[in-house]
Enzyme design. Structure first.
Site, PDB file in Angstrom:
ATOM      1  N   ASP A   1       9.879  -4.938  -1.151  1.00 53.77           N
ATOM      2  CA  ASP A   1       8.853  -5.414  -2.081  1.00 53.77           C
ATOM      3  C   ASP A   1       9.538  -5.796  -3.391  1.00 53.77           C
ATOM      4  O   ASP A   1      10.182  -4.962  -4.029  1.00 53.77           O
ATOM      5  CB  ASP A   1       7.819  -4.307  -2.306  1.00 53.77           C
ATOM      6  CG  ASP A   1       6.615  -4.782  -3.110  1.00 53.77           C
ATOM      7  OD1 ASP A   1       6.526  -5.990  -3.380  1.00 53.77           O
ATOM      8  OD2 ASP A   1       5.775  -3.938  -3.451  1.00 53.77           O
TER       9      ASP A   1
ATOM     10  N   ASP B   1       5.982 -11.753  -1.928  1.00 55.44           N
ATOM     11  CA  ASP B   1       6.922 -10.799  -2.521  1.00 55.44           C
ATOM     12  C   ASP B   1       7.188  -9.561  -1.680  1.00 55.44           C
ATOM     13  O   ASP B   1       7.880  -8.650  -2.151  1.00 55.44           O
ATOM     14  CB  ASP B   1       6.444 -10.380  -3.915  1.00 55.44           C
ATOM     15  CG  ASP B   1       5.062  -9.738  -3.878  1.00 55.44           C
ATOM     16  OD1 ASP B   1       4.393  -9.810  -2.842  1.00 55.44           O
ATOM     17  OD2 ASP B   1       4.658  -9.171  -4.908  1.00 55.44           O
ATOM     18  N   GLU B   2       6.688  -9.485  -0.445  1.00 55.25           N
ATOM     19  CA  GLU B   2       6.984  -8.304   0.357  1.00 55.25           C
ATOM     20  C   GLU B   2       6.965  -8.634   1.845  1.00 55.25           C
ATOM     21  O   GLU B   2       6.302  -9.570   2.281  1.00 55.25           O
ATOM     22  CB  GLU B   2       6.015  -7.152   0.052  1.00 55.25           C
ATOM     23  CG  GLU B   2       4.572  -7.440   0.351  1.00 55.25           C
ATOM     24  CD  GLU B   2       3.687  -6.231   0.067  1.00 55.25           C
ATOM     25  OE1 GLU B   2       4.104  -5.097   0.372  1.00 55.25           O
ATOM     26  OE2 GLU B   2       2.574  -6.436  -0.442  1.00 55.25           O
TER      27      GLU B   2
END
Length: 356
Positions: free
Chosen positions: A8, A103-104
């Site tokens: 993340d 983002d993850e």
């Protein structure tokens, strides 16, 4: 036993802006709409988070918490480019990559770990280093033997952290974990659990299943499975879309039926374009409206044949809207159009969607 990494990026959007604009560094930065609009926070720097600001918070509320915060609009296309750059680091290690957002992502590194005689922890550490060396952005990672534990681990030591939950450590860790940190437990569920004197993992694990089900229904079993550290879900390299759609918070309260229809037609075009982009077809159309008093309604129509063209939905948008227009239109603050029942296997050749 599987070896799963959850990676993340730390305050991804805000971190990119602080990297690219030195004047934003060490200041509370909010990526999102201006506080005098109905926008929400897309991302907040850690300096802003110290004031209690978080993503999805209304911008005006964030401004109240931190009047001196810097607000800037997001650059989504640019963030996507950097996300794709980071994801390229994952593919030499495993094809089993399940992105959750820009983002993850989850990575199943079981095979790579075994064939290259390297631990999942070492793999995660090398990836974090590579991400930083290449982008000057930090990420955090969680390593464990299933997705749920890897995600929980990732949240424990942010930013720029690495947490490992081995089979030996997992259960003691979960037993002391506050229930608010378990996946699927939001504020409403947490209040119910607290009323039942369930405050952490061991309370949840040892709770009477029948009593728990009476208060939480079918979700009770899954939550207790989580408390035992069980999660059989595989890492899916191609995530299945449940629905595709668009919604918009309006800059003013809408009260004109004709304008409402126009905006929904525009949204429908965008949503249908997204279907085409993902090479999908859909049989269900859903209309979403949120009024100025925050009352929210949805209306849906499912067909036996897919919506092939954007204009196929126009008739049904009118039909779904009609009951809402019998009396004067209440002020509306948000509208949305979404498609679901995607790629249904029993679709027949396209027939007329409504009588001429």
């Amino acid at each position: 036993m599987r070896k799963i990494i959850h990676i993340d990026m730390d305050a991804f959007y805000a971190a990119i802006e602080q990297r690219d604009h030195p004047q934003y560094r060490n200041h509370p930065l909010i990526v999102g709409g201006a506080p005098n609009t109905r926008s929400v926070v897309a991302a907040a720097s850690y300096e802003a988070r110290a004031y209690g600001i978080h993503s999805a918070m209304p911008s005006h509320q964030a401004h109240k918490l931190c009047p001196h915060a810097i607000f800037i609009p997001p650059r989504i296309a640019y963030y996507k480019t950097i996300s794709q750059q980071i994801r390229q680091f994952f593919y030499p290690i495993t094809p089993l990559i399940e992105p959750l957002s820009l983002d993850e992502a989850y990575l199943d590194v079981t095979h790579y770990s075994q064939t290259h005689h390297i631990s999942a922890t070492q793999i995660a550490r090398q990836l974090l280093e590579k991400i930083y060396q290449t982008t000057q952005l930090t990420a955090s990672a969680g390593v464990s033997y299933n997705k749920m534990l890897a995600k929980i681990a990732c949240e424990q030591n942010k930013p720029n952290g690495l947490t490992i939950l081995t089979p030996k450590k997992a259960q003691p860790f979960l037993d002391q974990l506050p229930i608010e940190q378990f996946p699927g437990i939001g504020q409403a569920t947490a209040k119910i659990l607290h009323r039942l004197e369930i405050h952490n993992g061991i309370h949840l694990r040892q709770a009477n299943p029948h009593n728990l089900q009476q208060h939480l229904g079918k979700r009770a079993l899954q939550l207790q499975q989580n408390a035992h550290g069980h999660d059989p879900r595989p890492v899916l390299s191609h995530r299945t879309h449940q629905s595709i759609g668009r919604e918009q918070t309006l800059s003013y309260n809408l009260t004109e039926p004709h304008r409402l229809y126009q905006l929904l037609i525009q949204q429908n075009q965008q949503a249908h374009n997204d279907l085409i982009t993902h090479n999908l077809q859909a049989r269900t159309l859903t209309l979403k409206i949120k009024y100025a008093d925050f009352q929210q309604i949805t209306r849906s129509k499912t067909l036996t044949t897919p919506f092939i063209h954007p204009t196929d939905a126009h008739h049904w948008i009118k039909i779904l809207l009609a009951p809402l227009l019998i009396s004067p239109l209440k002020p509306i603050r948000l509208i949305g159009i979404s498609y679901s029942t995607l790629n249904a296997p029993n679709l027949q050749p396209q027939l007329p969607l409504f009588p001429s």
